[in-house]
Scaffold this motif. Structure first.
Motif, PDB file in Angstrom:
ATOM      1  N   SER A   2       0.830  -1.200   0.000  1.00 56.64           N
ATOM      2  CA  SER A   2       0.000   0.000   0.000  1.00 56.64           C
ATOM      3  C   SER A   2       0.868   1.255   0.000  1.00 56.64           C
ATOM      4  O   SER A   2       2.070   1.210   0.253  1.00 56.64           O
ATOM      5  N   PHE A   3       0.217   2.356  -0.285  1.00 57.12           N
ATOM      6  CA  PHE A   3       0.877   3.645  -0.452  1.00 57.12           C
ATOM      7  C   PHE A   3       1.320   4.213   0.902  1.00 57.12           C
ATOM      8  O   PHE A   3       0.595   4.137   1.881  1.00 57.12           O
ATOM      9  N   HIS A   4       2.517   4.742   0.951  1.00 54.40           N
ATOM     10  CA  HIS A   4       3.011   5.258   2.228  1.00 54.40           C
ATOM     11  C   HIS A   4       3.270   6.752   2.250  1.00 54.40           C
ATOM     12  O   HIS A   4       3.593   7.304   3.293  1.00 54.40           O
ATOM     13  N   GLY A   5       3.127   7.404   1.110  1.00 51.19           N
ATOM     14  CA  GLY A   5       3.326   8.850   1.114  1.00 51.19           C
ATOM     15  C   GLY A   5       4.792   9.231   1.210  1.00 51.19           C
ATOM     16  O   GLY A   5       5.685   8.386   1.242  1.00 51.19           O
ATOM     17  N   VAL A   6       5.019  10.515   1.235  1.00 51.08           N
ATOM     18  CA  VAL A   6       6.378  11.044   1.279  1.00 51.08           C
ATOM     19  C   VAL A   6       6.442  11.993   2.478  1.00 51.08           C
ATOM     20  O   VAL A   6       5.570  12.840   2.642  1.00 51.08           O
ATOM     21  N   ASP A   7       7.428  11.793   3.335  1.00 53.02           N
ATOM     22  CA  ASP A   7       7.574  12.714   4.467  1.00 53.02           C
ATOM     23  C   ASP A   7       9.044  12.911   4.787  1.00 53.02           C
ATOM     24  O   ASP A   7       9.546  12.492   5.819  1.00 53.02           O
ATOM     25  N   PHE A   8       9.738  13.573   3.883  1.00 45.07           N
ATOM     26  CA  PHE A   8      11.187  13.717   4.013  1.00 45.07           C
ATOM     27  C   PHE A   8      11.568  14.711   5.110  1.00 45.07           C
ATOM     28  O   PHE A   8      12.624  14.608   5.710  1.00 45.07           O
ATOM     29  N   TYR A   9      10.697  15.676   5.359  1.00 45.92           N
ATOM     30  CA  TYR A   9      11.010  16.726   6.341  1.00 45.92           C
ATOM     31  C   TYR A   9      10.233  16.563   7.647  1.00 45.92           C
ATOM     32  O   TYR A   9      10.113  17.508   8.416  1.00 45.92           O
ATOM     33  N   ASP A  12       4.869  15.119   9.509  1.00 48.62           N
ATOM     34  CA  ASP A  12       3.948  14.495  10.467  1.00 48.62           C
ATOM     35  C   ASP A  12       4.041  15.140  11.856  1.00 48.62           C
ATOM     36  O   ASP A  12       3.063  15.185  12.584  1.00 48.62           O
ATOM     37  N   GLU A  13       5.226  15.626  12.178  1.00 48.11           N
ATOM     38  CA  GLU A  13       5.383  16.260  13.492  1.00 48.11           C
ATOM     39  C   GLU A  13       4.624  17.577  13.576  1.00 48.11           C
ATOM     40  O   GLU A  13       4.369  18.087  14.663  1.00 48.11           O
ATOM     41  N   LEU A  14       4.286  18.138  12.430  1.00 49.08           N
ATOM     42  CA  LEU A  14       3.513  19.385  12.415  1.00 49.08           C
ATOM     43  C   LEU A  14       2.010  19.113  12.404  1.00 49.08           C
ATOM     44  O   LEU A  14       1.209  20.038  12.478  1.00 49.08           O
ATOM     45  N   LEU A  15       1.645  17.843  12.278  1.00 48.34           N
ATOM     46  CA  LEU A  15       0.223  17.510  12.167  1.00 48.34           C
ATOM     47  C   LEU A  15      -0.324  17.066  13.519  1.00 48.34           C
ATOM     48  O   LEU A  15       0.385  16.483  14.332  1.00 48.34           O
ATOM     49  N   THR A  16      -1.622  17.321  13.724  1.00 46.79           N
ATOM     50  CA  THR A  16      -2.268  16.899  14.966  1.00 46.79           C
ATOM     51  C   THR A  16      -2.732  15.446  14.809  1.00 46.79           C
ATOM     52  O   THR A  16      -2.780  14.913  13.696  1.00 46.79           O
ATOM     53  N   GLU A  17      -3.096  14.851  15.955  1.00 42.55           N
ATOM     54  CA  GLU A  17      -3.577  13.466  15.939  1.00 42.55           C
ATOM     55  C   GLU A  17      -4.731  13.288  14.962  1.00 42.55           C
ATOM     56  O   GLU A  17      -4.777  12.327  14.202  1.00 42.55           O
ATOM     57  N   ALA A  77      -6.514  19.386   7.733  1.00 44.02           N
ATOM     58  CA  ALA A  77      -7.155  18.075   7.571  1.00 44.02           C
ATOM     59  C   ALA A  77      -7.885  18.018   6.231  1.00 44.02           C
ATOM     60  O   ALA A  77      -7.822  17.005   5.520  1.00 44.02           O
ATOM     61  N   TYR A  78      -8.561  19.111   5.879  1.00 45.24           N
ATOM     62  CA  TYR A  78      -9.274  19.146   4.594  1.00 45.24           C
ATOM     63  C   TYR A  78      -8.292  18.994   3.432  1.00 45.24           C
ATOM     64  O   TYR A  78      -8.541  18.259   2.475  1.00 45.24           O
ATOM     65  N   GLY A  79      -7.154  19.649   3.539  1.00 46.69           N
ATOM     66  CA  GLY A  79      -6.134  19.537   2.501  1.00 46.69           C
ATOM     67  C   GLY A  79      -5.598  18.115   2.384  1.00 46.69           C
ATOM     68  O   GLY A  79      -5.456  17.577   1.283  1.00 46.69           O
ATOM     69  N   LEU A  80      -5.326  17.493   3.522  1.00 49.33           N
ATOM     70  CA  LEU A  80      -4.796  16.123   3.507  1.00 49.33           C
ATOM     71  C   LEU A  80      -5.803  15.160   2.895  1.00 49.33           C
ATOM     72  O   LEU A  80      -5.444  14.215   2.186  1.00 49.33           O
ATOM     73  N   LEU A  81      -7.074  15.402   3.163  1.00 55.01           N
ATOM     74  CA  LEU A  81      -8.122  14.565   2.590  1.00 55.01           C
ATOM     75  C   LEU A  81      -8.081  14.650   1.058  1.00 55.01           C
ATOM     76  O   LEU A  81      -8.153  13.633   0.361  1.00 55.01           O
ATOM     77  N   LEU A  82      -7.914  15.866   0.536  1.00 59.24           N
ATOM     78  CA  LEU A  82      -7.869  16.026  -0.922  1.00 59.24           C
ATOM     79  C   LEU A  82      -6.565  15.469  -1.494  1.00 59.24           C
ATOM     80  O   LEU A  82      -6.548  14.908  -2.592  1.00 59.24           O
TER      81      LEU A  82
END
Lengths: 387, 270
Positions: A2-9, A12-17, A77-82
């Motif tokens: 499955s897809f894991h996305g990209v998080d080089f920087y 995720d630490e800037l995102l809330t639960e 959250a809305y942006g991540l959904l899109l």
């Protein structure tokens, strides 16, 4: 896999639960509901219609609005959904953007309580579908020049005009038609089946094939008094709505870019030429390095834009920069991925070709790349190149 | 019914396992809910709802033991629909199966659920010991590896897949039930309220965006081992962990005769 996305920087630490939960649940939803059938949908040129209610059940339609059956999510959250939806397909993301950002938002912002009660809960559930009818055959980048018009009648308004390139046009239960009344742009809710209101789909698209694009014709369409959105007066009405939708597109483009980057990386690592993986060649590595760099920059741009939006400081010019940059690079990344995949990249056994074709539309719609360039040009110099 | 469902966080099984010295390096792990625990949450939610009307039939409590950031996995359980959560603070390295079972027992004695519902194993250690230990410590009936659960007047009827077919167990409540993969098939959980014709979507449910928003307001109660009066005191020690040896390259054979000869004389399988 499955897809894991990209998080080089370490974004995720800037995102809330809850933002992470939204992203991960939408990712699983796209894996299960979009990925297994998007190729066939694209090939057949159809939007899988059951997705409307499934997206509704997930709360993905109008998720940024509060009340009326909407989730009331923050902008990130809305942006991540899109982003996750467009990782699947730009056409599917376009469906959600048009429904949530372009149709539910103007009803929410400009509508009466009755209009909101009538449409928003059903639209949030995916039971009623909307379309946003602004663009005309001869007025794309210059919507203020529109020919569609409304005249007052004793019982309401009479509408005339033609709209083109309207996503969801022929499947919509309600069209938000922008037309000039006494020279000023106003919004009207026109329901499917109203006499004089007809739609025809645009066929032969190379792009957004898993999405409905239509032409709308309004010939002496009579609508009642309460069909008008009272809160929108002038071209600013639809333009403000578009600015909000573009914010979401800046995130969506990241999703498509990530999908292409992941596919190109995996392919390059397994594809051998001259007895070693092509990932070991400098020219391929340079392409992958550019992809990772631009995805990372785009993520930071959109994340910051979301923070500005939530704090009410967002300016439309800032949205222009993000839409222009992120879609430009997503398209570039898709082309580059297609290049790395060689001949395989031109078949729909892989996804980068589909994303590449889709992104050509995203590059053009919601303000073309060039128009956003000119908006930034005006911002920098104070001189408008398009007036 | 009141259901306590256990939730363990494990490193994403799709991630490549890294080793540091003689132990598994989880410093860069992407933590997810153990898949079987996610199935247990789904089973608990199905037992406790009328899927046709949305009516709630009981309380579902998610329990996890571990460091503070396990709250992310508990929040996910709450977003799926659990009513509240309990996080018992503990250090991963001290938590062997026996320690976990004694901690769960202490929470069960506080909460007094009708059912302790658990995944059949955790995908990191794959010990499959905690549900059985809990049943022994609590002196409750147990039904492990549940493929189907039906609530009835006497408690629960649990069907489990065994080599010879389907084994059917009837347990009185309170009981311990651990679930297997099949429990997430569309009609695997029958509670007598959801219409028999209702088919769930295969798999654990997604957290809807409204569920995620609602979960922000739900309680995650943090309690310490001292509050529970339990010491972790592990009885097993991890001696070492190492990756399996890499596979050796195969050999090419000229003809069938050589293949048969090798199978017979070298592999000794013929």
């Amino acid at each position: 896999m499955s897809f894991h996305g990209v998080d080089f920087y370490g974004l995720d630490e800037l995102l809330t639960e809850d933002e992470i939960l939204v992203r991960d649940n939408m990712r699983a939803f796209v894996d299960a509901e979009v990925m297994p059938r998007i190729n066939k949908a694209f090939r057949d040129g159809v939007l899988p219609m059951d997705l409307a209610k499934k997206l509704g059940a997930m709360g993905a339609l109008g998720a940024h609005l509060k009340g009326y059956g909407c989730a009331g999510m923050g902008s990130i959250a809305y942006g991540l959904l899109l982003q996750e939806l467009e990782r699947g397909d730009s056409g599917v993301r376009s469906f959600a953007s048009v429904q949530g950002s372009l149709c539910m938002t103007p009803i929410y912002e400009y509508g009466t309580e009755e209009q909101k009660q009538k449409w928003l809960p059903r639209m949030a559930a995916g039971e009623a579908i909307g379309c946003f009818a602004l663009t005309e055959p001869d007025f794309g980048s210059n919507p203020a020049g529109m020919l569609s018009n409304a005249v007052k009648t004793p019982s309401g308004y009479k509408l005339n005009g033609t709209k083109r390139w309207i996503t969801n046009g022929s499947i919509a239960d309600v069209a938000i038609v922008w037309a000039k009344l006494d020279g000023r742009v106003r919004g009207f809710l026109v329901e499917r089946g109203t006499p004089g209101f007809t739609t025809a789909d645009i066929h032969g698209k190379f792009s957004l094939r898993a999405s409905v694009t239509s032409e709308l014709v309004l010939e002496d369409v009579e609508v009642p008094e309460d069909a008008m959105l009272p809160g929108a007066i002038g071209i600013k009405g639809p333009l403000n709505i578009l600015s909000n939708a573009r914010y979401g597109i800046s995130w969506g483009a990241i999703g498509a870019a990530m999908a292409c980057f992941e596919e190109a990386t995996e392919y390059a690592k397994s594809r051998k030429q001259f007895s070693r993986p092509i990932a070991g060649y400098q020219l391929v590595q340079a392409k992958l390095a550019d992809m990772l760099t631009e995805i990372t920059k785009a993520q930071l741009v959109s994340w910051r834009l979301g923070k500005l939006k939530d704090s009410g400081k967002l300016r439309p010019q800032q949205v222009s920069l993000a839409k222009r940059n992120n879609v430009y690079w997503a398209l570039h990344i898709a082309r580059s991925a297609r290049d790395i995949l060689g001949a395989n990249g031109v078949t729909d056994e892989y996804q980068c070709g589909r994303h590449m074709c889709n992104l050509e539309s995203v590059f053009t719609y919601e303000g073309t790349h060039d128009i956003h360039t000119l908006i930034l040009g005006q911002e920098i110099t104070g001189i408008a190149a398009f007036e | 019914m009141k259901i306590l469902v256990t939730v363990k966080r494990v490193p994403d099984p799709e991630q490549k396992v890294k080793f540091k010295g003689t132990s598994v390096d989880v410093s860069a792990a992407n933590w997810v809910i153990n898949a079987f625990d996610e199935y247990a949450i789904e089973a608990a939610l199905r037992l406790n709802e009328n899927a046709a009307t949305g009516e709630k039939l009981g309380e579902t409590i998610a329990l996890s033991i571990g460091p503070k950031d396990v709250s992310q996995q508990l929040r996910s359980a709450l977003a799926m629909g659990a009513d509240r959560a309990i996080l018992v603070g503990g250090a991963d390295e001290e938590l062997d199966s026996f320690a976990v079972a004694r901690i769960v027992k202490a929470v069960v004695e506080r909460e007094k659920p009708d059912l302790l519902l658990m995944g059949k194993l955790a995908t990191d250690g794959e010990a499959s010991q905690v549900p059985q230990l809990c049943a022994a410590l609590l002196d409750w009936p147990q039904a492990t590896f549940a493929a189907q659960i039906t609530a009835n007047a006497e408690g629960l009827e649990v069907k489990r897949e065994v080599d010879t077919g389907i084994e059917v167990k009837q347990v009185k409540l309170p009981a311990v039930v651990s679930v297997d993969l099949r429990i997430i098939s569309p009609t695997a959980v029958v509670n007598g309220k959801t219409p028999a014709t209702h088919a769930y979507q295969e798999g654990p449910r997604y957290a809807s965006l409204k569920g995620i928003m609602a979960a922000k307001k739900k309680e995650i109660k943090e309690i310490s081992l001292a509050d529970l009066g339990v010491k972790a005191a592990p009885v097993t020690k991890l001696v070492s962990a190492e990756p399996p040896a890499g596979r050796k390259a195969g050999v090419k054979v000229k003809d069938v005769a050589e293949l048969v000869s090798k199978l017979k004389n070298e592999a000794k399988v013929l």
